[in-house]
Design a protein around this motif. Structure first.
Motif, PDB file in Angstrom:
ATOM      1  N   ALA A   1      56.768  15.463  21.927  1.00  0.00           N
ATOM      2  CA  ALA A   1      56.151  15.032  20.675  1.00  0.00           C
ATOM      3  C   ALA A   1      57.218  14.781  19.626  1.00  0.00           C
TER       4      ALA A   1
ATOM      5  N   PHE B   1      57.463  14.360  15.400  1.00  0.00           N
ATOM      6  CA  PHE B   1      56.688  14.828  14.254  1.00  0.00           C
ATOM      7  C   PHE B   1      57.569  14.701  13.026  1.00  0.00           C
TER       8      PHE B   1
ATOM      9  N   ALA C   1      53.032  11.192  13.843  1.00  0.00           N
ATOM     10  CA  ALA C   1      53.260  11.805  15.154  1.00  0.00           C
ATOM     11  C   ALA C   1      52.936  10.782  16.228  1.00  0.00           C
ATOM     12  N   ASN C   2      53.512  10.975  17.404  1.00  0.00           N
ATOM     13  CA  ASN C   2      53.161  10.125  18.532  1.00  0.00           C
ATOM     14  C   ASN C   2      51.948  10.703  19.252  1.00  0.00           C
TER      15      ASN C   2
ATOM     16  N   PHE D   1      52.038  14.216  20.775  1.00  0.00           N
ATOM     17  CA  PHE D   1      51.918  15.405  19.922  1.00  0.00           C
ATOM     18  C   PHE D   1      50.696  16.229  20.311  1.00  0.00           C
ATOM     19  N   TRP D   2      49.585  15.562  20.593  1.00  0.00           N
ATOM     20  CA  TRP D   2      48.343  16.287  20.914  1.00  0.00           C
ATOM     21  C   TRP D   2      48.388  16.896  22.299  1.00  0.00           C
TER      22      TRP D   2
ATOM     23  N   VAL E   1      51.230  18.159  23.542  1.00  0.00           N
ATOM     24  CA  VAL E   1      52.112  19.315  23.406  1.00  0.00           C
ATOM     25  C   VAL E   1      51.355  20.505  22.816  1.00  0.00           C
TER      26      VAL E   1
ATOM     27  N   ASP F   1      48.805   4.359  19.362  1.00  0.00           N
ATOM     28  CA  ASP F   1      50.199   4.639  19.002  1.00  0.00           C
ATOM     29  C   ASP F   1      51.125   3.508  19.444  1.00  0.00           C
TER      30      ASP F   1
ATOM     31  N   ALA G   1      49.863  22.231  12.259  1.00  0.00           N
ATOM     32  CA  ALA G   1      51.115  21.811  12.867  1.00  0.00           C
ATOM     33  C   ALA G   1      52.263  22.513  12.170  1.00  0.00           C
TER      34      ALA G   1
ATOM     35  N   TRP H   1      47.209  13.657   9.901  1.00  0.00           N
ATOM     36  CA  TRP H   1      48.180  13.065  10.815  1.00  0.00           C
ATOM     37  C   TRP H   1      47.811  11.602  11.028  1.00  0.00           C
TER      38      TRP H   1
ATOM     39  N   THR I   1      63.209  13.153  12.397  1.00  0.00           N
ATOM     40  CA  THR I   1      62.176  13.424  13.396  1.00  0.00           C
ATOM     41  C   THR I   1      62.344  14.810  14.010  1.00  0.00           C
ATOM     42  N   ASN I   2      61.293  15.612  13.920  1.00  0.00           N
ATOM     43  CA  ASN I   2      61.219  16.863  14.662  1.00  0.00           C
ATOM     44  C   ASN I   2      60.729  16.561  16.075  1.00  0.00           C
TER      45      ASN I   2
END
Length: 490
Positions: free
Chosen positions: A159, A161, A183-184, A187-188, A190, A206, A255, A262, A283-284
């Motif tokens: 992901a 974030f 988020a990509n 993300f969901w 993960v 996305d 999150a 998001w 980017t995290n």
């Protein structure tokens, strides 16, 4: 047996005793005695009613329960008779319990309680750091993220974030500032939490030029839409672009960092071009480990990818490496040591409070020597007297514990709202049944511990001298020695 059944049997016993005593008096009057002589003769012939009651209750098996409640009632009367002493003890204990409970709540919520994601131990934060030391908060450029996504063998999903402050307009309402995040779709996967309403955005949402979709957090949904369940499908203006609300996350989901909404990032690997090692780092990155893969194995996999990138792109990637840590370490690693130290300090504060209370109880016991002697002279055993003192100590400790828990509740909420950047989003730190149960257990344990001091001293009471001298100091030099020890401990 229920308490009302015990009371009914007790009332039946009292009626039977009165009837037997009246019958005995009547038999004595029939022998020619006067009414007063018959009454005394009947009592001598009948025996001690109190002893009969106790023997009967022993046969019923309720005597211990009744003695316990007698001790509770007696202790409550003693507390009412000395309100100043009771207040000082309760407040002293409350301060110690409040400090310990508050710190235990913080430590339990951050370091012990499971994070609010399924199998959260498999979620890993991936940082991009300079080989010479951590830089830019561990944030990563887009190309390096996509390299990990394409080459890794350890993560089932990855992901991205990033925080994105947004202005949102819903209908004819005024613009509202929202703390947003991009988020990509991964993300969901993960964080693996289903929405409360609607759905989350997916891979079709996305991609560049796809219609914008928004997922609301529970606090954002409440603040902007008042918890309206018909919000799904509503179109809003997000930074002047039309977006559709497709889902609302449950209340417990937040999150990392805590956001109001998001939106799909809609990035592609070629978005950044050659902007690699020293490019835009905002980017995290998080990953979910594959089943059976450990953090050490994942780090070795990241080391392999990092070494490949340093060889392929020496000018941009040569000074960078990937590091990883668990999600809990990522959130609370910087404050973990400080929290443990504060918990130990609060425990020491509780210990000091217990010593002070023990000293107060010992001082008070010096004025109760005659009471103890009278009870012992009337037939109370040393164990019976000691248990009553224990009950009184535990009740005082429980009163202090309940007061301390109420105070800790206020302190915990204050800490959670005042330090959200350190302790997480408000609501992350909260007291639950486990914390309250531990606090009450500590209260009872401390009541037993500091109740030992007066109990030990009451066992040294000399009945003859105590009854003859009236109220005097307890235990002589022994009591002074014990008091000196407690003062020294403080």
């Amino acid at each position: 047996m229920h308490w009302w059944q015990i009371r009914k049997r007790g009332a039946d016993l009292e009626r039977e005793l009165r009837y037997d005593l009246e019958l005995e008096e009547e038999e004595q009057r029939e022998k020619g005695l006067s009414a007063e002589e018959a009454r005394y003769a009947a009592r001598r012939a009948f025996g001690n009613p109190t002893l009969i009651r106790e023997q009967t209750h022993e046969a019923w098996g309720t005597a211990q329960f009744e003695r316990f409640w007698q001790d509770v009632h007696y202790s409550l009367r003693q507390m009412r008779r000395s309100p100043g002493f009771t207040l000082v003890v309760v407040l002293t204990m409350a301060l110690g319990i409040a400090a310990t409970t508050t710190m235990f709540t913080v430590v339990y919520s951050t370091l012990l309680r499971s994070l609010p994601y399924p199998q959260s131990e498999r979620i890993v934060a991936i940082h991009d750091t300079r080989i010479a030391g951590r830089s830019a908060g561990g944030l990563m450029t887009g190309p390096r993220f996509y390299d990990i996504e394409a080459r890794n063998r350890s993560f089932s999903s990855l992901a991205i974030f990033y925080f994105d402050e947004s202005t949102l307009i819903a209908g004819k309402k005024l613009p509202i500032y929202m703390k947003g995040a991009g988020a990509n779709a991964g993300f969901w996967d993960v964080f693996d939490t289903a929405p409360m309403l609607g759905r989350v955005f997916n891979a079709r949402d996305d991609v560049p030029h796809a219609p914008q979709t928004v997922v609301l957090s529970y606090p954002g949904w409440q603040r902007l839409f008042g918890g309206d369940p018909n919000v799904i499908g509503e179109q809003v203006k997000l930074d002047q672009q039309t977006a559709t609300i497709v889902g609302v996350m449950p209340q417990g989901f937040s999150a990392p960092g805590g956001v109001d909404l998001w939106q799909a990032a809609q990035f592609t690997p070629n978005k950044w071009g050659n902007d690699r090692g020293d490019g835009q780092r905002d980017t995290n990155v998080f990953g979910r480990l594959r089943l059976g893969v450990t953090l050490a194995q994942a780090q070795a996999d990241l080391d392999r990818i990092g070494e490949q990138l340093r060889r392929e792109y020496p000018s941009s990637d040569g000074a960078w490496q990937f590091t990883s840590e668990t999600l809990r370490e990522d959130r609370y690693g910087q404050v973990q040591s400080a929290l443990v130290v504060l918990l130990i300090a609060s425990a020491l504060l509780l210990l000091i409070a217990c010593i002070n209370v023990a000293n107060l109880l010992l001082s008070r016991a010096t004025t109760r020597q005659r009471e103890v002697a009278l009870r012992r002279a009337l037939g109370a055993s040393g164990r019976r007297v000691a248990f009553q003192f224990f009950v009184e100590s535990v009740l005082l400790a429980l009163a202090g514990g309940v007061t301390g828990i109420l105070l800790a509740f206020v302190l915990t909420r204050t800490a959670a709202t005042s330090l959200p950047g350190i302790l997480g989003r408000p609501g992350t730190i909260h007291m639950d049944g486990i914390v309250i149960g531990v606090a009450l257990l500590i209260s009872v344990a401390t009541g037993i511990v500091f109740g030992v001091v007066p109990v030990l001293e009451t066992r040294k009471v000399q009945l003859h001298s105590a009854l003859k001298q009236g109220e005097t100091r307890l235990g002589g030099s022994s009591g002074n020695w014990l008091r000196s020890v407690l003062v020294g401990c403080r």
